[in-house]
Write a protein that holds these residues in place. Sequence first.
Motif, PDB file in Angstrom:
ATOM      1  N   ASN A  81     -12.302  -3.674  -2.524  1.00  7.38           N
ATOM      2  CA  ASN A  81     -11.428  -4.740  -1.807  1.00  7.38           C
ATOM      3  C   ASN A  81     -11.643  -4.787  -0.354  1.00  7.38           C
ATOM      4  O   ASN A  81     -12.003  -3.481   0.132  1.00  7.38           O
ATOM      5  CB  ASN A  81     -10.168  -4.795  -2.398  1.00  7.38           C
ATOM      6  N   ASN A  82     -11.367  -5.624   0.238  1.00  4.62           N
ATOM      7  CA  ASN A  82     -11.795  -5.900   1.662  1.00  4.62           C
ATOM      8  C   ASN A  82     -10.557  -6.009   2.394  1.00  4.62           C
ATOM      9  O   ASN A  82     -10.579  -6.391   3.798  1.00  4.62           O
ATOM     10  CB  ASN A  82     -12.670  -7.096   2.047  1.00  4.62           C
ATOM     11  N   PHE A  83      -9.307  -5.734   1.964  1.00  5.30           N
ATOM     12  CA  PHE A  83      -7.979  -5.734   2.841  1.00  5.30           C
ATOM     13  C   PHE A  83      -7.875  -4.426   3.733  1.00  5.30           C
ATOM     14  O   PHE A  83      -8.021  -3.382   3.380  1.00  5.30           O
ATOM     15  CB  PHE A  83      -6.735  -5.776   1.970  1.00  5.30           C
ATOM     16  N   ARG A  84      -8.005  -4.632   5.170  1.00  2.43           N
ATOM     17  CA  ARG A  84      -8.172  -3.725   6.014  1.00  2.43           C
ATOM     18  C   ARG A  84      -7.101  -2.743   5.851  1.00  2.43           C
ATOM     19  O   ARG A  84      -7.363  -1.616   6.302  1.00  2.43           O
ATOM     20  CB  ARG A  84      -8.167  -4.385   7.399  1.00  2.43           C
ATOM     21  N   LYS A  85      -5.859  -2.866   5.695  1.00  2.00           N
ATOM     22  CA  LYS A  85      -4.668  -2.194   5.582  1.00  2.00           C
ATOM     23  C   LYS A  85      -4.584  -1.452   4.336  1.00  2.00           C
ATOM     24  O   LYS A  85      -3.546  -0.869   4.108  1.00  2.00           O
ATOM     25  CB  LYS A  85      -3.313  -2.672   6.074  1.00  2.00           C
ATOM     26  N   PHE A  86      -5.310  -1.686   3.389  1.00  2.00           N
ATOM     27  CA  PHE A  86      -5.372  -1.399   1.836  1.00  2.00           C
ATOM     28  C   PHE A  86      -5.130   0.332   1.829  1.00  2.00           C
ATOM     29  O   PHE A  86      -5.921   1.188   2.271  1.00  2.00           O
ATOM     30  CB  PHE A  86      -6.434  -1.724   1.140  1.00  2.00           C
ATOM     31  N   LEU A  87      -4.149   0.807   1.053  1.00  2.00           N
ATOM     32  CA  LEU A  87      -3.964   2.213   0.507  1.00  2.00           C
ATOM     33  C   LEU A  87      -4.004   2.290  -0.917  1.00  2.00           C
ATOM     34  O   LEU A  87      -3.055   1.662  -1.577  1.00  2.00           O
ATOM     35  CB  LEU A  87      -2.820   2.808   1.258  1.00  2.00           C
ATOM     36  N   LEU A  88      -4.857   2.951  -1.301  1.00  2.26           N
ATOM     37  CA  LEU A  88      -4.859   3.194  -2.798  1.00  2.26           C
ATOM     38  C   LEU A  88      -3.711   4.054  -3.191  1.00  2.26           C
ATOM     39  O   LEU A  88      -3.385   5.307  -2.532  1.00  2.26           O
ATOM     40  CB  LEU A  88      -6.004   3.909  -3.306  1.00  2.26           C
TER      41      LEU A  88
END
Length: 757
Positions: free
Chosen positions: A712-719
């Motif tokens: 995904n391209n969400f810049r603030k994403f944390l798995l």
Amino acid sequence: MSDRYELFLTCPKGLEGLLLEEASNLGLEEAREHTSAIRGMATMETAYRLCLWSRLANRVLLVLKRFSVQDAETLYEGVLEVDWFEHLQPAGSLAVEFSGHGSGIDNTHFGALKVKDAIVDKLRQADGTRPSIDKLNPDLRIHLRLDRGEAILSLDLSGHSLHQRGYRLQQGAAPLKENLAAAVLIRAGWPRIAAEGGALADPMCGVGTFLVEAAMIAADIAPNLTREQWGFSNWLGHVPALWKKLHAEAKQREAEGLAKPPLWIRGYEADPRLIQPARNNIDRAGLSHWIKVYQGEVATFEPRPDQNQKGLVICNPPYGERLGDEASLLYLYQNLGERLRQACMGWEAAVFTGAPDLGKRMGIRSHKQYAFWNGALPCKLLLIKVQPEQFVTGERRTPEQREREREQAEAAKAPLEPQERQYNKNGNPLKPAPAPAPVVEQARLSEGGQMFANRLQKNLKQLGKWARREGVECYRLYDADMPEYALAIDLYEDWVHVQEYAAPKSIDPEKAQARLFDALAAIPQALNVDKSKVIIKRRERQAGTKQYQRQATQGQFMEVNEGGAKLLVNLTDYLDTGLFLDHRPLRLRIQREAAGKRFLNLYCYTATATVHAAKGGARSTTSVDLSKTYLDWARRNLSLNGFSDKNKLEQGDVMTWLAEDRGEYELIFIDPPTFSNSKRMEGVFDVQRDHVQLLDLAMARLAPGGVLYFSNNFRKFLLDEGLATRYAVEEISASTLDPDFARNPKIHRAWRLTSRG
């Protein structure tokens, strides 16, 4: 009744000075300017002449009475004192227009009602006969203007607005009113040019308003000669004999004007849908032997009157409603400037624009500017003398030099002989570097624009070698490498797709716009491409389904090749093109790993990954998306490659579909949006909040030994760290970025998930 009357002539804002001069020439005395109007004294003959001959006025109002107003009752009494039997039959009809406020009257509908009541009460007969209300075609149209306690009660002699000449029954998306078009022509000097026998050309003529107004001026035709219904037609003070005399004089002048050899007046329009409406309007005006309209782009516009005749080029380019819209018009203005410099030497030009900053990008100086209003939109008229000393371009070339450059460019386009072809490591022929376009006299780039051009050329040199070596046809050339030029620029074969990132609110919009225009001006020169092959869009934070909404309706698809797969892209109609270039390595990985496997593509978009899976020999594919538009696109992509059987396309909300599906898949690809909502789904999908549930549902469908790729391209994403306790999780982001996206490692993140044990 008096022999002289006070008249008010209303007009669009900004035309007061021109209207004052016109009306004075037509006989109005003691004339003075007001906001959007002029006033003066005139005989009835002059009042009729103004109705017939004014090219600029909206209405001709004959003042019946002025009186002071303290409240609604004094308004009523003041109107009641007029001898309405001199103006209207008791059984006649009327309409009342009221403007202004004060004296306790703050509602125009209430004010109009009081005026109407007074007139009706004055004319009411003992048998109950009284005037009726007819807002469309009344016998009498009354206007009352209340201003600072004074009422100005007037009779509207014109009836419908005088800008409605009667010939324009068909119009384009943003028509210019006829009286505004006439004003622009007058300011541009057309009456003088026409009197000298000059020509006129409009390279963006729309439905022909400039053309018809220009011909009417040149042929001495009264603009309202064909009007049959006037505001005075059923007025009891009307003098028919006087009107017939003036009308007959105007008819005679028209006959004499049309008997003269017609001037060379031509219009050109790129939109084929407007050609016939323009011709129909010209026919209705009775000017088809004076005016001709042809289909043609601005970039190829070239007036060719007889005997090297000069004249006026006039146009009203489309307006951009927002900053991003204006940017897409830059090349239109540049093309216009180039055509003026190359094909209209010695002519005069008039550009009526709602975007004056774009006018500065034409590469030619205006010697005079006038402010106008087109409705509520402030506009400028740029007057230009097409002479070399007005050019702000690079070195001029002689015709001989230009011809040599054209010959060199044509020679460069010649195909390579078979023995000269080069091949990449996959055995596919390399595409030769694009041939240089014929050189034109381009405007000089600003210092910032030249820096930007240098960066593009540097990137093209580096990435072009990689792209040719790897057989990559579509790639990102530039991605806000220079922060002040916040653009993403992608090459799709010989097309350039430009997305402007909206500037932060802290940035001065005028500075941001100037930099954007500098960058856009540099792109065709730096990449040696025609402006017509540069597509410009504005990219802002997208909410919900806005990212999927249609931006245009051109419906132009082009076929590109990626790893042996044929894919359809649309560069104009949507914010995204149908092909996410940053996922190229992931799609090729899927192609390499898909042989004999059942493939599932969730949030499939246009199913480009599915095409690659099928190309790689997948046993079957299933693609799920909520959008029917993109599933239709996906179907076309599959069909283009000869895939139809064993390739399911499912429309639905992915989370709901996964919860109900019972299939097993050895290879799964998930590239969800950051946020999504739709009438077809319950609630809102949020990738950060919902990715654990999404992956758990998808992993439940993964066959033993299978692989799931999640990106995904969400810049603030944390798995979520808890996923690693249930599945084998490996981040593979670095290996999913080709050199064209290596400069922006945050473009997306990707993981490989498999079952434990």
